[in-house]
Design an enzyme around this catalytic site. Structure first.
Site, PDB file in Angstrom:
ATOM      1  N   ASN A   1       0.815  -1.226   0.000  1.00  0.00           N
ATOM      2  CA  ASN A   1       0.000   0.000   0.000  1.00  0.00           C
ATOM      3  C   ASN A   1       0.846   1.272   0.000  1.00  0.00           C
ATOM      4  OD1 ASN A   1       0.687  -0.632   2.714  1.00  0.00           O
ATOM      5  ND2 ASN A   1      -0.980   0.644   3.475  1.00  0.00           N
TER       6      ASN A   1
ATOM      7  N   GLU B   1       3.680  -3.564  12.355  1.00  0.00           N
ATOM      8  CA  GLU B   1       2.700  -2.497  12.134  1.00  0.00           C
ATOM      9  C   GLU B   1       1.586  -3.134  11.334  1.00  0.00           C
ATOM     10  OE1 GLU B   1       0.347  -0.240  10.626  1.00  0.00           O
ATOM     11  OE2 GLU B   1       1.894   0.539   9.281  1.00  0.00           O
TER      12      GLU B   1
ATOM     13  N   CYS C   1      -3.724   1.735   6.588  1.00  0.00           N
ATOM     14  CA  CYS C   1      -4.130   1.212   7.888  1.00  0.00           C
ATOM     15  C   CYS C   1      -4.538   2.315   8.859  1.00  0.00           C
ATOM     16  CB  CYS C   1      -3.029   0.340   8.483  1.00  0.00           C
ATOM     17  SG  CYS C   1      -1.390   0.990   8.286  1.00  0.00           S
TER      18      CYS C   1
ATOM     19  N   GLU D   1       7.938   2.772  15.232  1.00  0.00           N
ATOM     20  CA  GLU D   1       8.864   3.161  14.175  1.00  0.00           C
ATOM     21  C   GLU D   1       8.923   4.678  14.125  1.00  0.00           C
ATOM     22  OE1 GLU D   1       8.799   0.067  10.702  1.00  0.00           O
ATOM     23  OE2 GLU D   1       6.718   0.528  11.189  1.00  0.00           O
TER      24      GLU D   1
END
Length: 461
Positions: A139, A237, A271, A440
């Site tokens: 994505n 993630e 997301c 992150e």
């Protein structure tokens, strides 16, 4: 058009999602090739870690400069393989450049600590892990690959990057640009291939010290279980079902104008997409009146056109998945999408939906949102937290105290007030609950790729 007559186990066709045409065929990395890549990376990493910090920082800055020189080329590749709008793709290539620059600034500041103890001197050293495997999603192929790669390299590690099968082209080009910039050979390698072959080989390889994975919660759980067998470090993630909470005292015009791209950016394949629009009941009708023209006016079409705001979905599989969440005749605000070839779905806001319906609870990963009324602040928080995910979210209010209360109460890793921004490379990013593990980006990104070694020196005679 590329030759499409290849064994699916040995090659992957890369499709243009806007036309369904094959643009390139990429060889898949075998298990034996992963093993050889790990061995090469381990040798390169030893030399990289032994280099002076200033030299490593200088090379990473040079890598950033080379990426900057090739910004438009990288952006056009992203449009071609992922169907991203050209504006988004330029931002993504720029984000890779910025991450490399930011990480380079941390190389010479990766400090341990001196800790007061009796009978001697005690200090800590932050040492690189070794070889890091980064498994990137389709994505946001470029930036998310860089989220793991840039800080891992800066901390003294080697990186093996496995891009998604559908979007390997920008990753392969970045590996070429790393060599142009002067990074040591084999320090940063890209290994295209299937997740259950190439990705699994990385996860299970004893020579890979850490896995960084971005993708679905289902696959993330599987990776975590496999890493547990070797006590291998992992950053995950994963999915999201983020709320966009609109209180009655908000600037409704601003909130409605900002809402479409909060879930339509990247065709909803994000997301962090705010796909649960929670609106206080007293302004619900007014908000829908403002939202409808904003959704209907979104320009969906050719992603290479500068005016386009939303492009196609990544694949036919994803298109069919998204369609499955929108029943025929569902009450909704709808935009438009092109007919003909390509994986197109119109912007859609479901307006008559139960809070526990699949479209209101499950991650759709497409341009579909559900709007749900709430009564008061307590009800808003309850609805916001009524999901297994906890990645992101927004709240709209003019009341600063309420903004602080609700920000503390919503169980999510990244919240924005009167904004839909989730990701900044200067600040930490990650999720609560089943949205992931670890963080992150931000000032602590490099330390996630290090071991802490403690050293005590006795001063007693």
């Amino acid at each position: 058009m590329a030759d499409t007559h290849h064994d699916a186990d040995t090659h992957h066709d890369v499709l243009d999602p806007a036309t369904e045409e094959v643009v390139q065929t990429v060889p898949a990395t075998t298990v034996a090739e992963v093993d050889a890549a790990v061995a090469r990376a381990a040798r390169a990493q030893e030399q990289w870690a032994a280099a002076a910090p200033a030299d490593r920082a200088r090379l990473l800055r040079r890598f950033a400069a080379v990426v900057d020189d090739h910004l438009e080329e990288l952006a056009r590749l992203e449009v071609l393989e992922a169907g991203h709008t050209i504006g988004n793709a330029r931002w993504e290539a720029g984000n890779v450049r910025d991450l490399l620059d930011y990480a380079a600034g941390g190389v010479e500041r990766l400090n341990g600590r001196q800790i007061p103890v009796p009978g001697g001197m005690n200090f800590t050293i932050l040492e690189p892990l070794g070889v890091v495997g980064v498994i990137a999603p389709w994505n946001f192929p470029m930036p998310i690959a860089a989220w793991g790669t840039a800080p891992a390299l800066a901390a003294g590690n080697a990186v093996l990057l496995k891009p998604a099968e559908t979007t390997p082209l920008t990753a392969l080009r970045l590996a070429e640009l790393a060599l142009v910039a002067g990074l040591p050979e084999h320090l940063f390698q890209v290994l295209p291939g299937a997740g259950d072959v190439t990705g699994n080989a990385l996860v299970e390889h004893p020579g890979v010290a850490k896995i960084v994975f971005t993708g679905s919660t289902r696959v993330g759980k599987s990776i975590m279980a496999k890493c547990a067998d070797r006590v291998k470090r992992v950053t995950l993630e994963l999915g999201g079902k983020s709320p966009n909470i609109v209180f009655a005292d908000a600037d409704l015009e601003a909130a409605a104008a900002a809402t479409p791209m909060s879930f339509l950016d990247n065709s909803g394949q994000d997301c962090c997409a705010r796909t649960r629009i929670l609106v206080q009941a007293s302004v619900y009708d007014r908000f829908l009146d403002l939202l409808a023209p904003a959704v209907e006016s979104v320009v969906v079409g050719d992603p290479s056109d500068e005016k386009t705001q939303m492009g196609p979905l990544i694949s036919r599989t994803q298109l069919e998945r998204v369609r499955g969440y929108v029943p025929d005749g569902a009450k909704a605000i709808r935009g438009t999408a092109p007919d003909g070839p390509g994986f197109w779905f119109p912007p859609t806001v479901l307006t008559d939906i139960a809070p526990d319906a699949p479209a209101a609870c499950e991650e759709i990963f497409g341009p579909v949102a559900a709007v749900i009324p709430f009564e008061d602040e307590q009800d808003a928080v309850r609805l916001a937290n009524a999901t297994e995910y906890g990645l992101s979210g927004s709240l709209w209010t003019r009341d600063v105290a309420r903004a602080l209360r609700v920000s503390r109460a919503v169980r999510a890793g990244n919240l924005s007030v009167n904004s839909h921004s989730s990701v900044r490379y200067w600040t930490p990013f990650g999720g609560y609950k089943q949205s992931g593990l670890g963080r992150e980006l931000g000032p602590d990104a490099l330390t996630a790729f290090t071991e802490t070694k403690n050293v005590f020196i006795s001063t007693e005679a």
